[in-house]
Scaffold this motif. Structure first.
Motif, PDB file in Angstrom:
ATOM      1  N   GLY A 158      50.375  33.977  40.672  1.00  0.00           N
ATOM      2  CA  GLY A 158      50.691  35.224  41.359  1.00  0.00           C
ATOM      3  C   GLY A 158      51.970  35.112  42.176  1.00  0.00           C
ATOM      4  O   GLY A 158      52.794  36.039  42.200  1.00  0.00           O
ATOM      5  N   GLU A 159      52.151  33.979  42.844  1.00  0.00           N
ATOM      6  CA  GLU A 159      53.367  33.747  43.621  1.00  0.00           C
ATOM      7  C   GLU A 159      54.581  33.701  42.700  1.00  0.00           C
ATOM      8  O   GLU A 159      55.651  34.230  43.027  1.00  0.00           O
ATOM      9  CB  GLU A 159      53.255  32.419  44.382  1.00  0.00           C
ATOM     10  CG  GLU A 159      52.172  32.412  45.459  1.00  0.00           C
ATOM     11  CD  GLU A 159      51.987  31.047  46.092  1.00  0.00           C
ATOM     12  OE1 GLU A 159      51.826  30.963  47.313  1.00  0.00           O
ATOM     13  OE2 GLU A 159      52.001  30.034  45.342  1.00  0.00           O
TER      14      GLU A 159
ATOM     15  N   PRO B  97      43.706  27.935  39.600  1.00  0.00           N
ATOM     16  CA  PRO B  97      43.707  28.515  40.952  1.00  0.00           C
ATOM     17  C   PRO B  97      44.936  29.415  41.116  1.00  0.00           C
ATOM     18  O   PRO B  97      46.024  29.062  40.694  1.00  0.00           O
ATOM     19  CB  PRO B  97      43.801  27.278  41.857  1.00  0.00           C
ATOM     20  CG  PRO B  97      43.309  26.158  41.018  1.00  0.00           C
ATOM     21  CD  PRO B  97      43.707  26.478  39.611  1.00  0.00           C
ATOM     22  N   GLY B  98      44.737  30.572  41.717  1.00  0.00           N
ATOM     23  CA  GLY B  98      45.871  31.454  41.948  1.00  0.00           C
ATOM     24  C   GLY B  98      46.182  32.404  40.810  1.00  0.00           C
ATOM     25  O   GLY B  98      47.095  33.221  40.916  1.00  0.00           O
ATOM     26  N   TYR B  99      45.425  32.313  39.704  1.00  0.00           N
ATOM     27  CA  TYR B  99      45.653  33.252  38.607  1.00  0.00           C
ATOM     28  C   TYR B  99      45.256  34.655  39.046  1.00  0.00           C
ATOM     29  O   TYR B  99      44.261  34.838  39.738  1.00  0.00           O
ATOM     30  CB  TYR B  99      44.838  32.854  37.374  1.00  0.00           C
ATOM     31  CG  TYR B  99      45.017  33.839  36.224  1.00  0.00           C
ATOM     32  CD1 TYR B  99      46.104  33.727  35.372  1.00  0.00           C
ATOM     33  CD2 TYR B  99      44.119  34.887  36.033  1.00  0.00           C
ATOM     34  CE1 TYR B  99      46.292  34.636  34.346  1.00  0.00           C
ATOM     35  CE2 TYR B  99      44.295  35.801  35.014  1.00  0.00           C
ATOM     36  CZ  TYR B  99      45.391  35.674  34.162  1.00  0.00           C
ATOM     37  OH  TYR B  99      45.580  36.585  33.156  1.00  0.00           O
ATOM     38  N   GLU B 100      46.072  35.643  38.657  1.00  0.00           N
ATOM     39  CA  GLU B 100      45.771  37.027  39.005  1.00  0.00           C
ATOM     40  C   GLU B 100      45.895  37.907  37.777  1.00  0.00           C
ATOM     41  O   GLU B 100      46.647  37.609  36.844  1.00  0.00           O
ATOM     42  CB  GLU B 100      46.699  37.520  40.115  1.00  0.00           C
ATOM     43  CG  GLU B 100      46.495  36.784  41.430  1.00  0.00           C
ATOM     44  CD  GLU B 100      47.354  37.350  42.545  1.00  0.00           C
ATOM     45  OE1 GLU B 100      47.338  38.579  42.737  1.00  0.00           O
ATOM     46  OE2 GLU B 100      48.044  36.568  43.213  1.00  0.00           O
ATOM     47  N   ASP B 101      45.157  38.988  37.770  1.00  0.00           N
ATOM     48  CA  ASP B 101      45.138  39.924  36.655  1.00  0.00           C
ATOM     49  C   ASP B 101      46.540  40.487  36.416  1.00  0.00           C
ATOM     50  O   ASP B 101      47.174  40.989  37.344  1.00  0.00           O
ATOM     51  CB  ASP B 101      44.166  41.059  36.977  1.00  0.00           C
ATOM     52  CG  ASP B 101      43.896  41.952  35.774  1.00  0.00           C
ATOM     53  OD1 ASP B 101      44.856  42.293  35.052  1.00  0.00           O
ATOM     54  OD2 ASP B 101      42.727  42.311  35.568  1.00  0.00           O
ATOM     55  N   PRO B 102      47.039  40.431  35.166  1.00  0.00           N
ATOM     56  CA  PRO B 102      48.369  40.971  34.854  1.00  0.00           C
ATOM     57  C   PRO B 102      48.531  42.443  35.242  1.00  0.00           C
ATOM     58  O   PRO B 102      49.620  42.857  35.631  1.00  0.00           O
ATOM     59  CB  PRO B 102      48.471  40.787  33.334  1.00  0.00           C
ATOM     60  CG  PRO B 102      47.609  39.603  33.049  1.00  0.00           C
ATOM     61  CD  PRO B 102      46.456  39.736  34.001  1.00  0.00           C
TER      62      PRO B 102
ATOM     63  N   VAL C 109      54.024  40.373  32.133  1.00  0.00           N
ATOM     64  CA  VAL C 109      53.325  39.397  32.972  1.00  0.00           C
ATOM     65  C   VAL C 109      52.596  38.384  32.089  1.00  0.00           C
ATOM     66  O   VAL C 109      52.582  37.183  32.376  1.00  0.00           O
ATOM     67  CB  VAL C 109      52.343  40.090  33.936  1.00  0.00           C
ATOM     68  CG1 VAL C 109      51.503  39.044  34.686  1.00  0.00           C
ATOM     69  CG2 VAL C 109      53.094  40.966  34.939  1.00  0.00           C
ATOM     70  N   ASP C 110      52.007  38.863  30.988  1.00  0.00           N
ATOM     71  CA  ASP C 110      51.355  37.954  30.043  1.00  0.00           C
ATOM     72  C   ASP C 110      52.363  36.938  29.491  1.00  0.00           C
ATOM     73  O   ASP C 110      52.065  35.749  29.350  1.00  0.00           O
ATOM     74  CB  ASP C 110      50.739  38.739  28.880  1.00  0.00           C
ATOM     75  CG  ASP C 110      49.395  39.351  29.252  1.00  0.00           C
ATOM     76  OD1 ASP C 110      48.700  38.788  30.119  1.00  0.00           O
ATOM     77  OD2 ASP C 110      49.039  40.400  28.670  1.00  0.00           O
TER      78      ASP C 110
ATOM     79  N   GLU D  96      52.391  45.658  41.224  1.00  0.00           N
ATOM     80  CA  GLU D  96      53.076  45.229  42.444  1.00  0.00           C
ATOM     81  C   GLU D  96      54.485  44.706  42.207  1.00  0.00           C
ATOM     82  O   GLU D  96      55.189  44.355  43.157  1.00  0.00           O
ATOM     83  CB  GLU D  96      52.254  44.137  43.132  1.00  0.00           C
ATOM     84  CG  GLU D  96      50.865  44.591  43.569  1.00  0.00           C
ATOM     85  CD  GLU D  96      50.081  43.478  44.233  1.00  0.00           C
ATOM     86  OE1 GLU D  96      50.677  42.424  44.538  1.00  0.00           O
ATOM     87  OE2 GLU D  96      48.868  43.653  44.453  1.00  0.00           O
ATOM     88  N   THR D  97      54.896  44.634  40.936  1.00  0.00           N
ATOM     89  CA  THR D  97      56.206  44.079  40.588  1.00  0.00           C
ATOM     90  C   THR D  97      56.903  44.988  39.579  1.00  0.00           C
ATOM     91  O   THR D  97      56.305  45.947  39.086  1.00  0.00           O
ATOM     92  CB  THR D  97      56.045  42.680  39.963  1.00  0.00           C
ATOM     93  OG1 THR D  97      55.389  42.806  38.681  1.00  0.00           O
ATOM     94  CG2 THR D  97      55.232  41.750  40.863  1.00  0.00           C
TER      95      THR D  97
END
Length: 212
Positions: free
Chosen positions: A89-90, A12-17, A31-32, A23-24
């Motif tokens: 993501g957080e 839960p909460g996983y987001e595409d790198p 990110v990976d 956004e970062t």
């Protein structure tokens, strides 16, 4: 925000790198690499793909029972959804605040929220006193009540330019710009050089440091 990718066994909460990289300050490959670190931390006590407070403490101190005022506050700010856990993501977005390339204004705002633990939109005298006491406790320093009050009084005298017994974000920004050491710990240089070996290096270094 967080989304669940049913096509793969993502937590839960996983987001595409690629999305997180946009956004970062991190690249998609960085990110990976952070995801590998996230997986290690989030499975250290409860293997559910989420970082719980005890796991956060364990990653920082190699001890899930050790209490730390600022670690608790940082966990609360990483937990953007305020649901008691940190999703991937957080984790990435919050770590991005500590990246060397992140603007100073973002770091100042994060630090302000860190100290505004009553969520009033101001840093009040009692909050500042609690922070000073926590810092002293964690540094094993002992000061008299009078000395603590002097620190609080001096800080307010310098920062509370409006004289209303509270420090707002605008006053805080001016105060930090005159005293940049206040946000020195808001920058982690190694976040600028993340490789696939980064997670194991971090965790191995922590274990070795703890064994010394």
């Amino acid at each position: 925000m967080g989304c669940f990718h049913s096509k793969s066994a993502r937590p839960p909460g996983y987001e595409d790198p690629v999305v997180l990289a946009a956004e970062t300050p991190f690249t998609a490959s960085e990110v990976d690499a952070l995801y590998e670190l996230f997986k290690k931390i989030s499975s250290s006590i409860i293997n559910d793909g989420l970082i719980h407070r005890e796991e956060f403490q364990l990653a920082l101190f190699r001890n899930s029972k050790k209490k730390n005022f600022f670690a608790d506050r940082i966990f609360d700010l990483f937990d953007i959804k305020c649901n008691g856990v940190i999703e991937f993501g957080e984790f990435v977005r919050s770590l991005g605040v500590f990246h060397p390339n992140t603007p100073l204004e973002v770091k100042i705002s994060f630090a302000f929220r860190l100290y505004d633990f009553r969520h009033t939109g101001f840093i009040e005298r009692e909050e500042l006193k609690e922070m000073v006491l926590a810092l002293l406790h964690e540094s094993d320093l002992v000061l008299s009540d009078e000395e603590v009050e002097m620190i609080v009084h001096k800080t307010f005298a310098d920062a509370d330019s409006k004289g209303d017994e509270k420090i707002d974000l605008e006053e805080w920004e001016e105060f930090v710009k005159k005293n940049p050491s206040l946000v020195k710990n808001m920058t982690l240089p190694y976040l600028k050089d993340i490789t696939p070996a980064f997670p194991s290096f971090v965790l191995t270094s922590e274990v070795e440091d703890g064994d010394m």
